[in-house]
Scaffold this motif. Structure first.
Motif, PDB file in Angstrom:
ATOM      1  N   GLU A  50       0.846  -1.190   0.000  1.00 16.34           N
ATOM      2  CA  GLU A  50       0.000   0.000   0.000  1.00 16.34           C
ATOM      3  C   GLU A  50       0.878   1.235   0.000  1.00 16.34           C
ATOM      4  O   GLU A  50       1.634   1.430  -0.933  1.00 16.34           O
ATOM      5  N   GLU A  51       0.842   2.054   1.037  1.00 16.06           N
ATOM      6  CA  GLU A  51       1.638   3.281   1.077  1.00 16.06           C
ATOM      7  C   GLU A  51       2.819   3.168   2.030  1.00 16.06           C
ATOM      8  O   GLU A  51       3.342   4.186   2.495  1.00 16.06           O
ATOM      9  N   THR A  52       3.265   1.940   2.300  1.00 19.44           N
ATOM     10  CA  THR A  52       4.368   1.724   3.229  1.00 19.44           C
ATOM     11  C   THR A  52       5.532   1.032   2.527  1.00 19.44           C
ATOM     12  O   THR A  52       5.357  -0.013   1.903  1.00 19.44           O
ATOM     13  N   MET A  53       6.703   1.640   2.623  1.00 21.01           N
ATOM     14  CA  MET A  53       7.927   1.061   2.085  1.00 21.01           C
ATOM     15  C   MET A  53       8.802   0.645   3.254  1.00 21.01           C
ATOM     16  O   MET A  53       9.078   1.441   4.151  1.00 21.01           O
ATOM     17  N   THR A  54       9.239  -0.615   3.244  1.00 16.20           N
ATOM     18  CA  THR A  54      10.119  -1.131   4.277  1.00 16.20           C
ATOM     19  C   THR A  54      11.489  -1.381   3.656  1.00 16.20           C
ATOM     20  O   THR A  54      11.594  -2.012   2.607  1.00 16.20           O
ATOM     21  N   ILE A  55      12.526  -0.869   4.311  1.00 19.63           N
ATOM     22  CA  ILE A  55      13.900  -1.051   3.852  1.00 19.63           C
ATOM     23  C   ILE A  55      14.559  -2.092   4.742  1.00 19.63           C
ATOM     24  O   ILE A  55      14.472  -2.024   5.971  1.00 19.63           O
ATOM     25  N   LEU A  56      15.213  -3.059   4.094  1.00 16.09           N
ATOM     26  CA  LEU A  56      15.834  -4.166   4.807  1.00 16.09           C
ATOM     27  C   LEU A  56      17.319  -4.259   4.478  1.00 16.09           C
ATOM     28  O   LEU A  56      17.757  -3.801   3.427  1.00 16.09           O
ATOM     29  N   ASP A  57      18.078  -4.918   5.374  1.00 18.27           N
ATOM     30  CA  ASP A  57      19.487  -5.156   5.091  1.00 18.27           C
ATOM     31  C   ASP A  57      19.626  -6.441   4.281  1.00 18.27           C
ATOM     32  O   ASP A  57      18.627  -7.059   3.908  1.00 18.27           O
ATOM     33  N   GLN A  58      20.840  -6.871   4.008  1.00 19.01           N
ATOM     34  CA  GLN A  58      21.076  -8.045   3.173  1.00 19.01           C
ATOM     35  C   GLN A  58      20.551  -9.335   3.790  1.00 19.01           C
ATOM     36  O   GLN A  58      20.340 -10.318   3.087  1.00 19.01           O
ATOM     37  N   ASN A  59      20.321  -9.344   5.103  1.00 18.32           N
ATOM     38  CA  ASN A  59      19.793 -10.521   5.789  1.00 18.32           C
ATOM     39  C   ASN A  59      18.280 -10.495   5.940  1.00 18.32           C
ATOM     40  O   ASN A  59      17.703 -11.368   6.570  1.00 18.32           O
ATOM     41  N   GLU A  77      16.625  -8.144   7.573  1.00 19.86           N
ATOM     42  CA  GLU A  77      16.247  -7.463   8.815  1.00 19.86           C
ATOM     43  C   GLU A  77      15.738  -6.059   8.489  1.00 19.86           C
ATOM     44  O   GLU A  77      16.341  -5.336   7.690  1.00 19.86           O
ATOM     45  N   VAL A  78      14.638  -5.678   9.107  1.00 16.65           N
ATOM     46  CA  VAL A  78      14.045  -4.358   8.860  1.00 16.65           C
ATOM     47  C   VAL A  78      14.947  -3.266   9.420  1.00 16.65           C
ATOM     48  O   VAL A  78      15.326  -3.301  10.590  1.00 16.65           O
ATOM     49  N   LEU A  79      15.283  -2.313   8.560  1.00 13.25           N
ATOM     50  CA  LEU A  79      16.092  -1.159   8.971  1.00 13.25           C
ATOM     51  C   LEU A  79      15.225   0.071   9.191  1.00 13.25           C
ATOM     52  O   LEU A  79      15.486   0.874  10.074  1.00 13.25           O
ATOM     53  N   ALA A  80      14.208   0.248   8.338  1.00  9.68           N
ATOM     54  CA  ALA A  80      13.362   1.434   8.430  1.00  9.68           C
ATOM     55  C   ALA A  80      12.051   1.181   7.694  1.00  9.68           C
ATOM     56  O   ALA A  80      11.986   0.350   6.796  1.00  9.68           O
ATOM     57  N   THR A  81      11.041   1.929   8.094  1.00  5.88           N
ATOM     58  CA  THR A  81       9.738   1.886   7.438  1.00  5.88           C
ATOM     59  C   THR A  81       9.321   3.321   7.139  1.00  5.88           C
ATOM     60  O   THR A  81       9.395   4.186   8.004  1.00  5.88           O
ATOM     61  N   PHE A  82       8.919   3.542   5.877  1.00 12.92           N
ATOM     62  CA  PHE A  82       8.469   4.861   5.433  1.00 12.92           C
ATOM     63  C   PHE A  82       7.023   4.756   4.985  1.00 12.92           C
ATOM     64  O   PHE A  82       6.655   3.775   4.357  1.00 12.92           O
TER      65      PHE A  82
END
Length: 95
Positions: free
Chosen positions: A76-85, A87-92
């Protein structure tokens, strides 16, 4: 030494031409990004160099998150940024 007052929460604007602009907590940032499938890499990042009374710790964490970004998901309107493993780093969230 004069400093810049904290003004808002960090944010990113990702444009269709693969450029970005944003605010990291103290300084403005800009650069480019690359998307291939679910891979997301931030490249050629530059930032202003203002001295700030507030926002430095937050800015360091925000920029470290962008440096470690490798994957992303969008729901939807949420972007989740993850590392190479994965793991969630940030949510926009979009506005």
């Amino acid at each position: 030494m004069a400093g810049y007052e904290y003004r808002s929460a960090p944010y990113l604007i990702l444009r269709r031409d693969n450029t970005l602009q944003g605010f990291a907590g103290c300084n403005d940032i800009s650069g480019t990004y690359l998307v291939r499938g679910d891979v997301l890499l931030f490249k050629r990042m530059i930032q202003t160099r203002l001295a700030c009374f507030e926002g430095n710790e937050l800015e360091s964490l925000f920029l470290e998150t962008l440096d470690n970004a490798e994957l992303f998901t969008i729901e939807e309107e949420t972007m989740t940024i993850l590392d190479q493993n994965g793991e969630v780093l940030a949510t926009f969230t979009g506005t």
